[in-house]
Scaffold this motif. Sequence first.
Motif, mmCIF file in Angstrom:
data_model
loop_
_atom_site.group_PDB
_atom_site.id
_atom_site.type_symbol
_atom_site.label_atom_id
_atom_site.label_comp_id
_atom_site.label_asym_id
_atom_site.label_seq_id
_atom_site.Cartn_x
_atom_site.Cartn_y
_atom_site.Cartn_z
ATOM 1 N N HIS A 282 0.843 -1.207 0.000
ATOM 2 C CA HIS A 282 0.000 0.000 0.000
ATOM 3 C C HIS A 282 0.869 1.244 0.000
ATOM 4 C CE1 HIS A 282 -3.921 1.910 0.299
ATOM 5 N NE2 HIS A 282 -3.285 2.865 0.964
ATOM 6 N N HIS B 3 1.299 5.359 -1.954
ATOM 7 C CA HIS B 3 0.760 6.416 -2.829
ATOM 8 C C HIS B 3 1.920 7.295 -3.281
ATOM 9 C CE1 HIS B 3 -3.518 5.764 -1.796
ATOM 10 N NE2 HIS B 3 -3.122 5.589 -0.556
ATOM 11 N N HIS C 266 -9.625 0.689 -0.050
ATOM 12 C CA HIS C 266 -9.459 1.127 1.343
ATOM 13 C C HIS C 266 -10.700 0.670 2.107
ATOM 14 C CE1 HIS C 266 -6.922 4.152 -0.779
ATOM 15 N NE2 HIS C 266 -6.199 4.122 0.314
ATOM 16 N N HIS D 228 -5.512 -1.396 4.901
ATOM 17 C CA HIS D 228 -5.606 -1.030 6.321
ATOM 18 C C HIS D 228 -6.449 -1.996 7.144
ATOM 19 C CE1 HIS D 228 -3.564 2.259 4.669
ATOM 20 N NE2 HIS D 228 -4.609 2.913 4.234
ATOM 21 N N ASP E 118 2.463 3.480 2.929
ATOM 22 C CA ASP E 118 1.406 4.484 2.867
ATOM 23 C C ASP E 118 1.827 5.906 3.228
ATOM 24 O OD1 ASP E 118 -1.169 5.368 2.375
ATOM 25 O OD2 ASP E 118 -1.723 5.207 4.474
HETATM 26 ZN ZN LIG Z 1 -4.233 4.691 0.838
#
Ligand SMILES: [Zn+2]
Length: 480
Positions: free
Chosen positions: A63, A65, A234, A271, A331
């Motif tokens: 995960h 970004h 998510h 998550h 993340d």
């Molecule tokens: Zn995220």
Amino acid sequence: MKTLLKGGYVVGFNGKEHEIIKDGVVVFERDRVEFVGKEYSQPVDKTIDAKGCLVSPGFIDTHFHSGINASDYLLSDANKLDYFASNYLAHGAPTREGAKHAHLKDVDVGQRFSLIHVLKSGVTTTLDIGGTGMNPEPYVTMVDEVGIRCYAGPSYKNVSFFQDGDGRLEYDWNDGRGSEGLKHAVEFAKKFNGACNGRMNTMLFPGHVDSCTPALLKDTRKAAKEIGVRVQIHATINLFEFHTVMQRERCTPIELLQKIGFLDPEVSLSHCIFISGHSWLSYPYGDDLKIIADSGASVAYSPLKYLKLGIVMESFDKYLKAGINMGIGTDTFPKDIISDMRYASIASKVAEKSFVAGHPRDVFNAATLGGAKLVGRDDIGRLQKGAKADITIINLKDIAFGAVRDPIKSLVETAVSRDVRTVIVDGETLVDNGKYLRLNEDELLEKVQAKGEQVWDSVPKWHWTGKSVDEVVPPAFKIK
Ligand SMILES: [Zn+2]
């Protein structure tokens, strides 16, 4: 060209699990591992001395970004008490008028920096959620230049989140926005799967359980099956989401996903913290953990993001014991997967109130084999003949480590990204002696600092208070 890595501790894979080969060797040719074992007697073209190092399969960041990097995350201090630590919504949702000034993607500096930053922590494969944006070609070119292996796709949802002038959160619903977003994501997935010489794979990334309609989520599963790609969403990431879904659908986010047939082994949940029974929810009903385990879906757990908010998964060990495949994600910032292994381990001990929880073996497995299973592959996250030559070498011969008996314990308990010496992806050395080889790091850092200043200067234009960054998030001490 045939290359032999010699010495140190090699993390080999015996077909079932990892094992440590002391003074072992790894041989690779082009993009594939040729041999893993004690001794290799055939001729090779190049030998790399890895004495005192851990030779590990490259880590898989489940995960990540690229569109959100250092400058954005230095804004992420939760400063809205009425948002109950609902992370990105508290620091990230702009005003309607200011939206065009907020969180601007910047492929050449910001996103390139993020990918190099995570690569240098030993990550050879990353799931870049939403990194592609609406104009994917420059992004794909940039990923190709960086050299990392990447699962990519645009993110899409029905909702845009805004804050009004008093800081109230607004969900701006639009059915067309969701279906258009899915269409664009499918086009991207079809066009770029296998790009970057096979290093880019595509996935579908619907936003969140509370930002997508059940219809959009069902269409996502159908489309993903038709084009043969995986999905990550998510899920149960904050209290706003939990309560919004509970109010709207009369069930938990996980129960909703089950009800609409969304969950199966080709799906991963980012998550997945606020499941039934979590102490922050006061909702001890149902059994979300069992639903996830029975479905075969994976969880991508980013422990640092939650530790910063005072939250832990309850618990990493419990999820594993329930039979859920676990991956580790970075993340937030910094994106250092080795530290995230340690955070996952410690958070599990705290949640379980047990010093035997969060075993180094389990978090290392999550960052390697678990990540590979999450994307459905048996040729990454392990070092064995035929696997991809994705290799991370970490220096353990340092005062910081002292005497080493169990190198995985040393890694998880002591190492950080700056101990990573070499990173090889698809047989190409991208990082050596701790330096990224494909560009000048100092020049990149200068550009990153300038971009950061721009991002911070733009805060009054989109933040609901209209205040400067130093007023919204005061520095530790006054800076003169
Ligand atoms: Zn995220």
